[in-house]
Write a protein that holds these residues in place. Structure first.
Motif, PDB file in Angstrom:
ATOM      1  N   ASP A  41       0.816  -1.213   0.000  1.00  0.00           N
ATOM      2  CA  ASP A  41       0.000   0.000   0.000  1.00  0.00           C
ATOM      3  C   ASP A  41       0.855   1.271   0.000  1.00  0.00           C
ATOM      4  O   ASP A  41       0.325   2.371   0.034  1.00  0.00           O
ATOM      5  CB  ASP A  41      -0.979  -0.002   1.171  1.00  0.00           C
ATOM      6  CG  ASP A  41      -0.284  -0.001   2.523  1.00  0.00           C
ATOM      7  OD1 ASP A  41       0.954   0.158   2.593  1.00  0.00           O
ATOM      8  OD2 ASP A  41      -0.989  -0.169   3.536  1.00  0.00           O
ATOM      9  N   ARG A  42       2.176   1.095  -0.023  1.00  0.00           N
ATOM     10  CA  ARG A  42       3.156   2.183  -0.114  1.00  0.00           C
ATOM     11  C   ARG A  42       3.085   3.150   1.077  1.00  0.00           C
ATOM     12  O   ARG A  42       3.461   4.303   0.976  1.00  0.00           O
ATOM     13  CB  ARG A  42       3.018   2.912  -1.433  1.00  0.00           C
ATOM     14  CG  ARG A  42       3.147   1.944  -2.627  1.00  0.00           C
ATOM     15  CD  ARG A  42       3.054   2.593  -3.965  1.00  0.00           C
ATOM     16  NE  ARG A  42       4.157   3.456  -4.311  1.00  0.00           N
ATOM     17  CZ  ARG A  42       5.367   3.055  -4.686  1.00  0.00           C
ATOM     18  NH1 ARG A  42       5.639   1.781  -4.722  1.00  0.00           N
ATOM     19  NH2 ARG A  42       6.287   3.921  -5.017  1.00  0.00           N
ATOM     20  N   ALA A  43       2.656   2.658   2.216  1.00  0.00           N
ATOM     21  CA  ALA A  43       2.574   3.490   3.411  1.00  0.00           C
ATOM     22  C   ALA A  43       3.867   3.448   4.218  1.00  0.00           C
ATOM     23  O   ALA A  43       4.194   4.411   4.908  1.00  0.00           O
ATOM     24  CB  ALA A  43       1.406   3.052   4.288  1.00  0.00           C
ATOM     25  N   VAL A  44       4.591   2.326   4.158  1.00  0.00           N
ATOM     26  CA  VAL A  44       5.822   2.186   4.930  1.00  0.00           C
ATOM     27  C   VAL A  44       6.934   1.593   4.072  1.00  0.00           C
ATOM     28  O   VAL A  44       6.685   0.902   3.084  1.00  0.00           O
ATOM     29  CB  VAL A  44       5.626   1.300   6.186  1.00  0.00           C
ATOM     30  CG1 VAL A  44       4.625   1.903   7.138  1.00  0.00           C
ATOM     31  CG2 VAL A  44       5.234  -0.098   5.817  1.00  0.00           C
ATOM     32  N   GLU A  45       8.150   1.890   4.502  1.00  0.00           N
ATOM     33  CA  GLU A  45       9.340   1.318   3.877  1.00  0.00           C
ATOM     34  C   GLU A  45      10.205   0.762   4.997  1.00  0.00           C
ATOM     35  O   GLU A  45      10.427   1.448   6.002  1.00  0.00           O
ATOM     36  CB  GLU A  45      10.099   2.394   3.105  1.00  0.00           C
ATOM     37  CG  GLU A  45      11.359   1.903   2.429  1.00  0.00           C
ATOM     38  CD  GLU A  45      12.048   3.017   1.669  1.00  0.00           C
ATOM     39  OE1 GLU A  45      11.645   3.281   0.516  1.00  0.00           O
ATOM     40  OE2 GLU A  45      12.982   3.619   2.246  1.00  0.00           O
ATOM     41  N   VAL A  46      10.662  -0.463   4.842  1.00  0.00           N
ATOM     42  CA  VAL A  46      11.498  -1.083   5.858  1.00  0.00           C
ATOM     43  C   VAL A  46      12.820  -1.517   5.240  1.00  0.00           C
ATOM     44  O   VAL A  46      12.906  -1.779   4.041  1.00  0.00           O
ATOM     45  CB  VAL A  46      10.814  -2.312   6.514  1.00  0.00           C
ATOM     46  CG1 VAL A  46       9.514  -1.916   7.188  1.00  0.00           C
ATOM     47  CG2 VAL A  46      10.595  -3.427   5.526  1.00  0.00           C
TER      48      VAL A  46
END
Length: 157
Positions: A41-46
């Motif tokens: 959903d492109r809300a977070v990047e890890v």
């Protein structure tokens, strides 16, 4: 005619030294390796290290502000699972050939590596479950929003 034992031992020792050097190179290569993955959903990047540890976490484009706690947690867990799977694949690619049987010394039959035991849930994430174990309802909260990504002018990665 059979090869003398001294020659077979010398070949085996040379093969062992070669494998030891290759293992050292592989360890060095992976020491600084990491995988950076965005949630679907492109809300977070890890960012995940070679041992599957979480080394970085970013919340992107203030999207997290419109998410409830379950959705945000699901996005983080999904991205971490995919990052762990990516690192597991890289480790397997690097170390897999080192476990293969020797072409020079038939007595060195290789090592049967149980990758599932080593990486556990990271490999199940890769298989399509995204780290999902039965009953994990958090992941049901993830919603892809492809229209939002296009309206901001960003391509999908």
């Amino acid at each position: 005619m059979t090869e003398p034992i001294e020659q077979r031992i010398a070949k085996a020792m040379a093969e062992l030294e070669s494998v030891q050097a290759a293992v050292a190179r592989a360890e060095e290569r992976l020491a600084g390796a990491c995988a950076t993955v965005r949630s679907r959903d492109r809300a977070v990047e890890v960012t995940v290290g070679p041992g599957g540890e979480l080394t970085g976490l970013k919340f992107l484009d203030d999207k997290y502000r419109s998410m409830n706690a379950a959705q945000l947690a699901a996005s983080v867990m999904e991205a971490v699972g995919r990052g762990r799977a990516q690192m597991a694949r890289e480790v397997m690619d690097v170390f897999g050939p080192l476990a293969a049987p020797s072409t020079e010394v038939p007595e060195l039959r290789g090592v049967d590596v149980d990758w599932d035991r080593i990486f556990g849930s990271a490999l199940s994430a890769e298989a399509g479950g995204h780290g999902r174990r039965g009953g994990n309802r958090l992941l049901d909260e993830i919603h892809e929003d492809t229209d939002d990504a296009r309206t901001r002018g960003r391509g999908r990665s």
